[in-house]
Write an enzyme that holds these catalytic residues in place. Structure first.
Site, PDB file in Angstrom:
ATOM      1  N   LYS A 193       5.837   9.696  -2.228  1.00 55.29           N
ATOM      2  CA  LYS A 193       6.441   9.799  -3.562  1.00 55.29           C
ATOM      3  C   LYS A 193       6.552  11.289  -3.885  1.00 55.29           C
ATOM      4  O   LYS A 193       6.078  11.787  -4.912  1.00 55.29           O
ATOM      5  CB  LYS A 193       5.558   9.048  -4.573  1.00 55.29           C
ATOM      6  CG  LYS A 193       6.139   8.878  -5.964  1.00 55.29           C
ATOM      7  CD  LYS A 193       7.301   7.906  -6.047  1.00 55.29           C
ATOM      8  CE  LYS A 193       7.946   7.981  -7.427  1.00 55.29           C
ATOM      9  NZ  LYS A 193       9.174   7.185  -7.550  1.00 55.29           N
ATOM     10  N   ASP A 250      -1.062  -0.347   1.606  1.00 57.91           N
ATOM     11  CA  ASP A 250      -1.613  -1.631   1.153  1.00 57.91           C
ATOM     12  C   ASP A 250      -0.501  -2.468   0.529  1.00 57.91           C
ATOM     13  O   ASP A 250      -0.316  -3.638   0.864  1.00 57.91           O
ATOM     14  CB  ASP A 250      -2.718  -1.364   0.116  1.00 57.91           C
ATOM     15  CG  ASP A 250      -3.307  -2.653  -0.433  1.00 57.91           C
ATOM     16  OD1 ASP A 250      -3.601  -3.558   0.365  1.00 57.91           O
ATOM     17  OD2 ASP A 250      -3.456  -2.750  -1.672  1.00 57.91           O
TER      18      ASP A 250
HETATM   19  C1  IPM Z   1      -6.507  -4.940   2.303  1.00 60.86           C
HETATM   20  C2  IPM Z   1      -7.190  -5.247   0.993  1.00 60.86           C
HETATM   21  C3  IPM Z   1      -8.236  -4.181   0.702  1.00 60.86           C
HETATM   22  C4  IPM Z   1      -7.501  -2.854   0.525  1.00 60.86           C
HETATM   23  C5  IPM Z   1      -9.155  -4.422  -0.500  1.00 60.86           C
HETATM   24  C6  IPM Z   1      -9.785  -5.780  -0.480  1.00 60.86           C
HETATM   25  C7  IPM Z   1     -10.209  -3.376  -0.591  1.00 60.86           C
HETATM   26  O1  IPM Z   1      -6.250  -5.396  -0.022  1.00 60.86           O
HETATM   27  O2  IPM Z   1      -7.202  -4.821   3.326  1.00 60.86           O
HETATM   28  O3  IPM Z   1      -5.282  -4.839   2.333  1.00 60.86           O
HETATM   29  O4  IPM Z   1      -6.950  -2.584  -0.559  1.00 60.86           O
HETATM   30  O5  IPM Z   1      -7.500  -2.070   1.480  1.00 60.86           O
HETATM   31 MN    MN Z   2      -4.193  -5.475   0.691  1.00 61.85          MN
END
Ligand code: IPM
Ligand code: MN
Ligand code: NAD
Length: 366
Positions: A193, A250
């Site tokens: 970004k 993510d």
């Molecule tokens: C993932 C999950 C995790 C993250 C969480 C549960 C900490 O969403 O592995 O994608 O955000 O990395």
């Molecule tokens: Mn995730």
């Protein structure tokens, strides 16, 4: 002498235990057929660990993981622990594990085989043939940046996180992305970004520098994360390797899961340290936990990524073949089922995959 791999198994919460059970059975099956075996060292993580020990990851379990050849993890979290905050939360156990293992890269392959294109919520012709790899930075960025906190009260209450990357952190994860691109189709898209965030401007500069100095033969393009989210659903085949930070990775990888029709398909490998952590992309899915309907494919494919890392290429490939064949013959767990297909439970899907995986291994031997 045949090899025995020592694996720390952390099933976690919700559907975690169900899908990890199938992954372990599958590893056993291909190991038996190929002449290697496993020693399983079980441990609690997340809510399961909070209930037993009052903390989401005990030192004892962490040591077991650090001493293992690899770690296989299900998922953490759920409603029962949602009132908890900070390092009391189940999710913080997983973050601590990734950080302690120095697993700074999370590899999330997204493939849409023909058998799944028809069932995609997107148009089949738009998603068919998608084969991309999200390389997500995993131990930095806004997940770990300091300061972070929540203070004050009433209308003065405030909360903050810090998105921070060092040049070294960007350098090392981008090199991993370029190396994967070299083995694949030679194309890296770096997502940031940089039109708004100074941390993304550093990210972009470092990725460009690494590209120019060490990977000039590969193609690099930069894309803003908002556009990347759209391009992923509009034209996913344009992507080969996507490299991005912890938070964007993510979000984009869950979005990419819609291409094949379910989050229950996406595996991942969290690597870069001495011990790799293999974990499906999905969470504990509280809405379907305990019903024997979860899709075990993400966990089973995470196990095949583990075998890739061990150099057990044939067995890893046999698992992927097993998954393809089970899908080709129309078996679907509830998340992917529709009229005309065969609806199977978590364990039935596992059985089918093992059947085809071991058949593939005996075919190789002939
Ligand atoms: C993932 C999950 C995790 C993250 C969480 C549960 C900490 O969403 O592995 O994608 O955000 O990395
Ligand atoms: Mn995730
Ligand atoms: P989720 O990934 O658990 O579920 C999202 C949706 O996808 C749900 O409808 C779920 O039923 C479906 N789904 C997920 N995996 C599936 C599978 N294998 N088969 C069939 N359907 C599947 O995300 P969420 O609901 O946002 O989060 C639930 C809990 O999981 C939260 O506590 C969250 O923090 C945690 N979480 C953990 C991880 C992890 O451990 N790596 C990852 C994501 C979320």
């Amino acid at each position: 002498m045949s090899i025995t791999y020592q694996i720390a198994v952390l099933p976690g919460d919700g559907i975690g235990p169900d899908v990890i059970h199938q992954a372990c059975l599958t590893l056993e099956a291909v190991g038996n057929a190929s002449g290697f075996s496993f020693e399983w060292v079980e441990g609690a993580v997340g809510g399961a660990s909070i209930d037993q020990y009052g903390t989401p990851l005990t030192d004892e379990v962490l040591y077991k993981c650090q001493g293992a050849r690899a770690v296989l993890l299900g998922a953490v979290g759920g409603d029962a622990w949602d009132h908890l905050t900070g390092d009391q939360r189940p999710e913080s156990g997983l973050l601590k594990l990734r950080k302690s293992l120095r697993a700074f890269v999370n590899l999330r392959p997204v493939l849409v085989p023909d058998s799944l294109a028809e069932a995609s919520p997107l148009r089949a012709d738009a998603v068919r043939g998608t084969d991309l790899l999200v390389v997500r930075e995993l131990t930095g960025g806004i997940y770990f940046g300091q300061p972070s906190g929540r203070e004050g009260s009433g209308s003065d209450e405030r909360a903050y996180n810090t998105m921070v990357y060092t040049a070294d952190e960007v350098d090392r994860v981008s090199r991993v992305a370029f190396q994967w691109a070299r083995k694949r189709r030679g194309r890296v898209t770096s997502v940031d970004k940089a039109n708004v965030l100074v941390v993304s401007q550093l990210w972009r500069d470092v990725v460009s520098r690494v590209h120019e100095s060490d990977y000039p033969d590969l193609t690099l393009n930069h894309m803003y994360v908002d556009n990347a989210a759209m391009q992923l659903v509009l034209n996913p085949r344009q992507f080969d390797v996507i490299v991005t930070g912890n938070l964007f990775g993510d979000i984009l990888s869950d979005a990419a899961a819609t291409l094949g029709g379910s989050l229950g398909l996406l595996p991942s490998a969290s690597v870069g340290g001495e011990v790799g952590l293999f974990e499906p992309v999905h969470g504990s899915a509280p809405d379907i936990a305990g019903k024997d309907i979860a899709n075990p494919i993400a966990a089973i494919l995470s196990a095949s990524m583990m075998l890739d890392e061990f150099g057990e290429d044939q067995s890893a490939q046999a698992i992927r073949t097993g998954v393809e064949k089970a899908l080709e013959e129309g078996a679907r767990t509830a998340d992917l089922w529709r009229e005309g297909l065969r609806r199977v439970s978590t364990s039935e899907m596992g059985d089918l995959i093992r059947h085809h995986a071991t058949a593939a291994l005996s075919a190789y031997k002939k």
